[in-house]
Write an enzyme that holds these catalytic residues in place. Structure first.
Site, PDB file in Angstrom:
ATOM      1  N   TYR A 106       8.087 -12.607   5.570  1.00 17.66           N
ATOM      2  CA  TYR A 106       8.719 -12.092   4.348  1.00 17.66           C
ATOM      3  C   TYR A 106       8.356 -12.974   3.149  1.00 17.66           C
ATOM      4  O   TYR A 106       7.951 -12.491   2.097  1.00 17.66           O
ATOM      5  CB  TYR A 106      10.219 -12.077   4.597  1.00 17.66           C
ATOM      6  CG  TYR A 106      11.136 -11.760   3.445  1.00 17.66           C
ATOM      7  CD1 TYR A 106      10.938 -10.643   2.655  1.00 17.66           C
ATOM      8  CD2 TYR A 106      12.241 -12.569   3.194  1.00 17.66           C
ATOM      9  CE1 TYR A 106      11.815 -10.345   1.623  1.00 17.66           C
ATOM     10  CE2 TYR A 106      13.125 -12.279   2.178  1.00 17.66           C
ATOM     11  CZ  TYR A 106      12.908 -11.166   1.394  1.00 17.66           C
ATOM     12  OH  TYR A 106      13.784 -10.876   0.388  1.00 17.66           O
ATOM     13  N   ILE A 136       9.334  -8.354  -8.953  1.00 17.59           N
ATOM     14  CA  ILE A 136       9.180  -8.142  -7.507  1.00 17.59           C
ATOM     15  C   ILE A 136      10.550  -8.049  -6.827  1.00 17.59           C
ATOM     16  O   ILE A 136      10.978  -8.958  -6.118  1.00 17.59           O
ATOM     17  CB  ILE A 136       8.296  -9.238  -6.847  1.00 17.59           C
ATOM     18  CG1 ILE A 136       8.732 -10.659  -7.267  1.00 17.59           C
ATOM     19  CG2 ILE A 136       6.841  -9.050  -7.198  1.00 17.59           C
ATOM     20  CD1 ILE A 136       8.011 -11.763  -6.462  1.00 17.59           C
ATOM     21  N   PRO A 137      11.244  -6.917  -7.057  1.00 11.26           N
ATOM     22  CA  PRO A 137      12.537  -6.742  -6.385  1.00 11.26           C
ATOM     23  C   PRO A 137      12.367  -6.831  -4.863  1.00 11.26           C
ATOM     24  O   PRO A 137      11.412  -6.280  -4.320  1.00 11.26           O
ATOM     25  CB  PRO A 137      12.981  -5.336  -6.817  1.00 11.26           C
ATOM     26  CG  PRO A 137      11.796  -4.675  -7.430  1.00 11.26           C
ATOM     27  CD  PRO A 137      10.866  -5.756  -7.865  1.00 11.26           C
ATOM     28  N   HIS A 138      13.265  -7.549  -4.219  1.00 15.02           N
ATOM     29  CA  HIS A 138      13.093  -7.744  -2.771  1.00 15.02           C
ATOM     30  C   HIS A 138      14.427  -7.988  -2.086  1.00 15.02           C
ATOM     31  O   HIS A 138      15.375  -8.469  -2.709  1.00 15.02           O
ATOM     32  CB  HIS A 138      12.165  -8.934  -2.506  1.00 15.02           C
ATOM     33  CG  HIS A 138      12.676 -10.217  -3.110  1.00 15.02           C
ATOM     34  ND1 HIS A 138      12.394 -10.571  -4.407  1.00 15.02           N
ATOM     35  CD2 HIS A 138      13.488 -11.186  -2.626  1.00 15.02           C
ATOM     36  CE1 HIS A 138      12.990 -11.716  -4.679  1.00 15.02           C
ATOM     37  NE2 HIS A 138      13.668 -12.112  -3.610  1.00 15.02           N
ATOM     38  N   CYS A 139      14.476  -7.680  -0.814  1.00 17.27           N
ATOM     39  CA  CYS A 139      15.641  -8.026   0.004  1.00 17.27           C
ATOM     40  C   CYS A 139      15.280  -7.882   1.469  1.00 17.27           C
ATOM     41  O   CYS A 139      14.232  -7.335   1.808  1.00 17.27           O
ATOM     42  CB  CYS A 139      16.837  -7.131  -0.333  1.00 17.27           C
ATOM     43  SG  CYS A 139      16.654  -5.406   0.198  1.00 17.27           S
TER      44      CYS A 139
END
Ligand SMILES: [Zn+2]
Lengths: 117, 151
Positions: B113, B63-66
């Site tokens: 988020y 789950i790539p996130h930023c």
């Protein structure tokens, strides 16, 4: 995109990432999902690399703004500066060169970035 | 918040072609349909995030996130790789399902988020655990399976 604005935005994203990574509450929540946070020093060096790309005058403005507000660029969404929530004058808001020239909020002094242009 | 509520069908790619982590991130970011500058910024921030530790949470899920200044609302994109991609995951196994989350910088602590991340982590693991996941042929089937697992 103005090259200095590009660097400022990248820096602000990195600063936010660092702040999130250092927040013990977030670290705990993320840890439960299987997300481990470490190696903050790599991020510190990315930040330093970006800071070196700023002109001396913008670098000193950046340092002051970060110390005071924690940020230097404010997104503009629906013609409003998201730092101080003051409406951007329409001549600037509809300018052809927004995001390609550097504009600052007349009220709070943040550099402005128009999101979803 | 449900996974089926935050995923938009046009932001799903069930046939990721990349064989590397960077390539997968690029394909996922492309699904968000941002302008060139925003796309580059998000990609750079995602790569910086990965340097802090892989977002491969095991069970075939990453789950790539930023958070990034260049988006005005939470944006989610989904990718599936049939062959799987090594993502330096926590269980050292390949990832097959990728759910990208990019959120605006507002909110401190960033409640929405973190809730979105939690929803995605939980829902995505349910998906990869299900035998039907690898056989899904189109986006309609994908959405149908998510909804079924949520019930
Ligand atoms: Zn302002």
């Amino acid at each position: 995109m103005n090259p200095q604005l590009r660097v400022l935005i990248a820096l602000q994203d990195i600063l936010l990432l660092l702040r999130d990574a250092r927040d013990p509450g977030q670290k705990r929540v993320l840890g439960k999902m299987g997300l481990k946070i470490n190696k903050l020093e790599t991020l510190e060096s990315t930040k330093a690399d970006l800071e070196r790309q700023l002109s001396p005058s913008i670098l000193s403005q950046y340092r002051r703004a970060i110390q005071r507000h924690g940020r230097i660029v404010a997104p503009v969404i629906k013609s409003v500066c998201c730092q101080c929530f003051v409406r951007i004058p329409s001549a600037i808001d509809s300018a052809e060169d927004r995001n390609t020239s550097l504009y600052r909020c007349e009220n709070c002094g943040m550099y402005l970035y128009w999101v979803d242009k | 918040m449900k996974l089926s509520e935050i995923i938009i069908p046009k932001r799903i790619n069930l046939n990721l072609k990349s064989t590397t982590k960077d390539g997968v991130l690029e394909e996922l970011v492309k699904l968000l349909n941002l302008d060139t500058h925003a796309r580059e910024t998000v990609l750079r921030t995602l790569l910086a995030r990965e340097e802090l530790g892989s977002t491969g949470i095991g069970k075939g899920v990453a789950i790539p996130h930023c958070r990034s200044l260049v988006v005005s609302k939470v944006a989610v994109a989904v990718g599936r790789s049939k062959a799987g991609v090594s993502f330096k995951s926590i269980d050292k196994k390949k990832a097959f399902l990728f759910v990208l989350i990019v959120a605006p910088p507002v909110g401190d602590p960033p409640g929405d988020y973190l809730i979105a991340l939690g929803t995605v982590a939980q829902g995505a693991r349910l998906l990869t655990k299900d035998k039907r996941f690898k056989k899904i042929r189109d986006i309609r089937q994908f959405m149908k399976l998510i909804k079924e697992l949520e019930e």
